[in-house]
Enzyme design. Structure first.
Site, PDB file in Angstrom:
ATOM      1  N   PHE A  41       0.837  -1.252   0.049  1.00 34.95           N
ATOM      2  CA  PHE A  41      -0.054   0.115   0.065  1.00 34.95           C
ATOM      3  C   PHE A  41       0.847   1.468   0.144  1.00 34.95           C
ATOM      4  O   PHE A  41       0.411   2.392   0.047  1.00 34.95           O
ATOM      5  CB  PHE A  41      -0.821   0.191   1.321  1.00 34.95           C
ATOM      6  CG  PHE A  41      -1.688  -0.999   1.590  1.00 34.95           C
ATOM      7  CD1 PHE A  41      -2.834  -1.264   1.138  1.00 34.95           C
ATOM      8  CD2 PHE A  41      -1.498  -2.145   2.517  1.00 34.95           C
ATOM      9  CE1 PHE A  41      -3.955  -2.084   1.330  1.00 34.95           C
ATOM     10  CE2 PHE A  41      -2.467  -2.966   2.658  1.00 34.95           C
ATOM     11  CZ  PHE A  41      -3.517  -3.093   2.092  1.00 34.95           C
ATOM     12  N   SER A  85      -4.402   2.385  -9.122  1.00 34.69           N
ATOM     13  CA  SER A  85      -5.583   3.108  -8.893  1.00 34.69           C
ATOM     14  C   SER A  85      -6.302   3.637 -10.269  1.00 34.69           C
ATOM     15  O   SER A  85      -5.757   3.312 -11.217  1.00 34.69           O
ATOM     16  CB  SER A  85      -5.105   4.740  -8.608  1.00 34.69           C
ATOM     17  OG  SER A  85      -5.904   5.931  -8.676  1.00 34.69           O
ATOM     18  N   THR A  87      -6.949   6.163 -11.363  1.00 34.02           N
ATOM     19  CA  THR A  87      -6.263   7.484 -11.985  1.00 34.02           C
ATOM     20  C   THR A  87      -5.424   6.905 -13.105  1.00 34.02           C
ATOM     21  O   THR A  87      -5.349   7.805 -14.015  1.00 34.02           O
ATOM     22  CB  THR A  87      -5.402   8.103 -10.765  1.00 34.02           C
ATOM     23  OG1 THR A  87      -5.216   9.331 -11.476  1.00 34.02           O
ATOM     24  CG2 THR A  87      -4.057   7.366 -10.486  1.00 34.02           C
ATOM     25  N   TYR A 109       1.646  11.523 -10.370  1.00 30.78           N
ATOM     26  CA  TYR A 109       1.156  10.380  -9.529  1.00 30.78           C
ATOM     27  C   TYR A 109       0.629   9.118 -10.055  1.00 30.78           C
ATOM     28  O   TYR A 109       0.901   8.007 -10.058  1.00 30.78           O
ATOM     29  CB  TYR A 109      -0.035  10.970  -8.615  1.00 30.78           C
ATOM     30  CG  TYR A 109      -0.970  10.101  -7.747  1.00 30.78           C
ATOM     31  CD1 TYR A 109      -0.228   8.941  -6.862  1.00 30.78           C
ATOM     32  CD2 TYR A 109      -2.175   9.891  -8.136  1.00 30.78           C
ATOM     33  CE1 TYR A 109      -1.328   8.120  -6.555  1.00 30.78           C
ATOM     34  CE2 TYR A 109      -3.009   9.111  -7.585  1.00 30.78           C
ATOM     35  CZ  TYR A 109      -2.540   7.982  -6.831  1.00 30.78           C
ATOM     36  OH  TYR A 109      -3.545   7.146  -6.376  1.00 30.78           O
ATOM     37  N   LYS A 113       1.915   5.164 -10.916  1.00 21.00           N
ATOM     38  CA  LYS A 113       0.742   4.095 -10.693  1.00 21.00           C
ATOM     39  C   LYS A 113       0.952   3.053 -11.842  1.00 21.00           C
ATOM     40  O   LYS A 113       1.172   1.954 -11.864  1.00 21.00           O
ATOM     41  CB  LYS A 113      -0.440   4.289 -10.316  1.00 21.00           C
ATOM     42  CG  LYS A 113      -0.660   4.989  -9.252  1.00 21.00           C
ATOM     43  CD  LYS A 113      -0.568   4.141  -7.685  1.00 21.00           C
ATOM     44  CE  LYS A 113      -0.657   4.498  -6.549  1.00 21.00           C
ATOM     45  NZ  LYS A 113      -0.382   3.705  -5.573  1.00 21.00           N
ATOM     46  N   PHE A 138     -11.161   2.611  -6.921  1.00 18.98           N
ATOM     47  CA  PHE A 138     -11.839   4.071  -7.468  1.00 18.98           C
ATOM     48  C   PHE A 138     -11.571   4.989  -6.093  1.00 18.98           C
ATOM     49  O   PHE A 138     -10.739   5.133  -5.712  1.00 18.98           O
ATOM     50  CB  PHE A 138     -13.370   3.714  -7.759  1.00 18.98           C
ATOM     51  CG  PHE A 138     -13.033   3.111  -9.642  1.00 18.98           C
ATOM     52  CD1 PHE A 138     -12.609   2.001  -9.718  1.00 18.98           C
ATOM     53  CD2 PHE A 138     -13.376   3.925 -10.340  1.00 18.98           C
ATOM     54  CE1 PHE A 138     -12.339   1.870 -11.345  1.00 18.98           C
ATOM     55  CE2 PHE A 138     -13.308   3.823 -11.766  1.00 18.98           C
ATOM     56  CZ  PHE A 138     -12.655   2.803 -12.169  1.00 18.98           C
TER      57      PHE A 138
HETATM   58  C1  UD1 Z   1      -8.360  11.985  -6.149  1.00 20.86           C
HETATM   59  C2  UD1 Z   1      -7.159  12.025  -7.167  1.00 20.86           C
HETATM   60  C3  UD1 Z   1      -6.718  10.583  -7.553  1.00 20.86           C
HETATM   61  C4  UD1 Z   1      -6.423   9.899  -6.345  1.00 20.86           C
HETATM   62  C5  UD1 Z   1      -7.404  10.005  -5.198  1.00 20.86           C
HETATM   63  C6  UD1 Z   1      -6.803   9.320  -4.084  1.00 20.86           C
HETATM   64  C7  UD1 Z   1      -7.240  14.232  -8.178  1.00 20.86           C
HETATM   65  C8  UD1 Z   1      -7.701  14.704  -9.536  1.00 20.86           C
HETATM   66  N1  UD1 Z   1      -7.537  12.580  -8.158  1.00 20.86           N
HETATM   67  O1  UD1 Z   1      -9.515  11.310  -6.646  1.00 20.86           O
HETATM   68  O2  UD1 Z   1      -6.113  10.503  -8.514  1.00 20.86           O
HETATM   69  O3  UD1 Z   1      -6.294   8.329  -6.732  1.00 20.86           O
HETATM   70  O4  UD1 Z   1      -7.937  11.158  -5.088  1.00 20.86           O
HETATM   71  O5  UD1 Z   1      -7.781   9.241  -2.831  1.00 20.86           O
HETATM   72  O6  UD1 Z   1      -6.876  14.733  -7.477  1.00 20.86           O
HETATM   73  N2  UD1 Z   1     -14.340  17.721  -4.319  1.00 20.86           N
HETATM   74  C9  UD1 Z   1     -15.068  18.968  -3.921  1.00 20.86           C
HETATM   75  N3  UD1 Z   1     -14.463  19.580  -2.740  1.00 20.86           N
HETATM   76  C10 UD1 Z   1     -13.349  19.262  -2.051  1.00 20.86           C
HETATM   77  C11 UD1 Z   1     -12.893  17.943  -2.664  1.00 20.86           C
HETATM   78  C12 UD1 Z   1     -13.257  17.127  -3.391  1.00 20.86           C
HETATM   79  O7  UD1 Z   1     -15.943  19.388  -4.639  1.00 20.86           O
HETATM   80  O8  UD1 Z   1     -12.985  19.760  -1.254  1.00 20.86           O
HETATM   81  C13 UD1 Z   1     -14.869  17.006  -5.262  1.00 20.86           C
HETATM   82  C14 UD1 Z   1     -14.100  16.578  -6.521  1.00 20.86           C
HETATM   83  O9  UD1 Z   1     -14.231  17.685  -7.406  1.00 20.86           O
HETATM   84  C15 UD1 Z   1     -14.642  15.294  -7.038  1.00 20.86           C
HETATM   85  C16 UD1 Z   1     -15.095  14.689  -5.908  1.00 20.86           C
HETATM   86  O10 UD1 Z   1     -15.441  15.670  -4.819  1.00 20.86           O
HETATM   87  O11 UD1 Z   1     -15.643  15.592  -7.957  1.00 20.86           O
HETATM   88  C17 UD1 Z   1     -14.052  13.717  -5.368  1.00 20.86           C
HETATM   89  O12 UD1 Z   1     -12.596  14.112  -4.995  1.00 20.86           O
HETATM   90  P1  UD1 Z   1     -11.669  13.272  -4.155  1.00 20.86           P
HETATM   91  O13 UD1 Z   1     -12.006  12.965  -2.996  1.00 20.86           O
HETATM   92  O14 UD1 Z   1     -10.592  14.474  -4.332  1.00 20.86           O
HETATM   93  O15 UD1 Z   1     -11.168  12.285  -5.328  1.00 20.86           O
HETATM   94  P2  UD1 Z   1     -10.763  12.101  -6.804  1.00 20.86           P
HETATM   95  O16 UD1 Z   1     -10.446  13.545  -7.229  1.00 20.86           O
HETATM   96  O17 UD1 Z   1     -11.954  11.209  -7.292  1.00 20.86           O
END
Ligand code: UD1
Length: 296
Positions: A41, A85, A87, A109, A113, A138
């Protein structure tokens, strides 16, 4: 998660913090312990930081994995479960995302991966006794249901759930919703959230697969359905009984509108499916956050 993994497998729990790049310490550990398989991990995972410090990400994630594979080879350990991931897919061309989707990560990042997935495939091709499961997570969220193990990011959380939880507990004033003009049901980003307890079971299923089938697998671990940011906030409000103040902000650079898994390969090969829903995820995050308002 570790505790549960150990309970499920009957493994002994031993915490020995060790930097994978420290080859000597790694060798000493593998020489002393009887290790059948490694669950890897260890990695840095902040997208923004990886853009600022790419060499750190390649050194830590890729370099650490090379050191681990070399040490495993030297000590005859030939099974590995690796945290990859979603990603690696980059901007999805189609939904749900199957494993044969194009692999086009958009930041260091994600590229680290994908490089590790290539490393694993090449290593497995060179050593028929080595096998691995690369699990493309995911969006893992949630906490151990006891409330004793949860996510406590340093500084301001990057990810949605720890941020929402810290707003609900009063540590942060309001959630910034990154974008409300995406082509999704309510305009906010859609993701495939998966409970960490389901994720833990996925690793146990992968270990079992490697010991039974003796060959490698790369597969998605996701629930196969997406929730928007606003749906997650509503679920969290239900679970916590707290209001989560929010404001809409600009889109975050690098974010995609929607991402969710085709989880059918994991179901067919590993016999694994996500079982816990968004309410369970939020309930367990809230239990951890409300019992540990200042983190660990
Ligand atoms: C993110 C990473 C991904 C990584 C994962 C690890 C990016 C672009 N992607 O995924 O590569 O593997 O974290 O856990 O950073 N959001 C808000 N406000 C916030 C935070 C998030 O609106 O303060 C929204 C984001 O725009 C998104 C959703 O919530 O639509 C999920 O965001 P997040 O939890 O950061 O995950 P990912 O972006 O999908």
């Amino acid at each position: 998660m570790l505790e549960r993994l150990c309970a499920l497998t009957g493994a002994e729990i031993r915490f020995e913090p060790l930097d994978l790049r420290n080859r000597e310490a790694l060798e000493a550990l593998l020489a002393e312990a009887r290790v059948d398989a490694v669950v890897h991990f260890a990695g840095l995972k902040a997208v923004g930081e990886s853009v600022e410090k790419p060499l750190l990400y390649y050194e830590n994630n890729v370099g650490g994995t090379i050191a681990l594979l070399q040490a495993m080879a030297a000590h005859g350990v030939r099974s590995l479960v690796f945290s990859s991931s979603a990603t690696v897919y980059g901007d999805p061309e189609r939904l749900p995302i199957p494993e044969d989707h194009a692999l086009r990560p958009t930041n260091p990042y994600g590229k680290s991966k994908l490089m590790i997935e290539h490393l694993l495939a090449d290593h497995a091709a060179s050593d028929p006794a080595f096998r691995y499961a690369a699990l493309r997570y995911f969006n893992p969220i949630g906490a151990h249901p006891s409330g004793r193990i949860g996510e406590d990011p340093r500084g301001i959380p990057n990810n949605l759930l720890p941020f929402v939880a810290q707003v609900a507990v009063g540590k942060l004033p309001a959630l910034k919703v990154f974008g409300n003009d995406y082509a999704t049901s309510d305009g906010t980003g859609v993701r495939d959230y998966i409970h960490v307890m389901d994720l833990a079971r996925g690793h146990v299923a992968a270990l079992d697969y490697l010991s039974r089938k003796k060959h490698s697998i790369t597969c998605n671990l996701g629930a196969g359905r997406g929730y928007s940011v606003l749906e997650v906030v509503k679920a969290f409000e239900r679970a916590s009984g707290r209001k989560v103040p929010l404001e809409f902000a600009a889109r975050r650079a690098g974010d995609v509108a929607a991402s969710y898994a085709d989880p059918s390969l994991a179901a067919a090969r590993l016999g694994w499916k996500a079982a816990l829903d968004i309410d369970a995820m939020c309930r367990d995050v809230w239990r951890w956050q409300s019992q540990n308002p200042h983190g660990y």
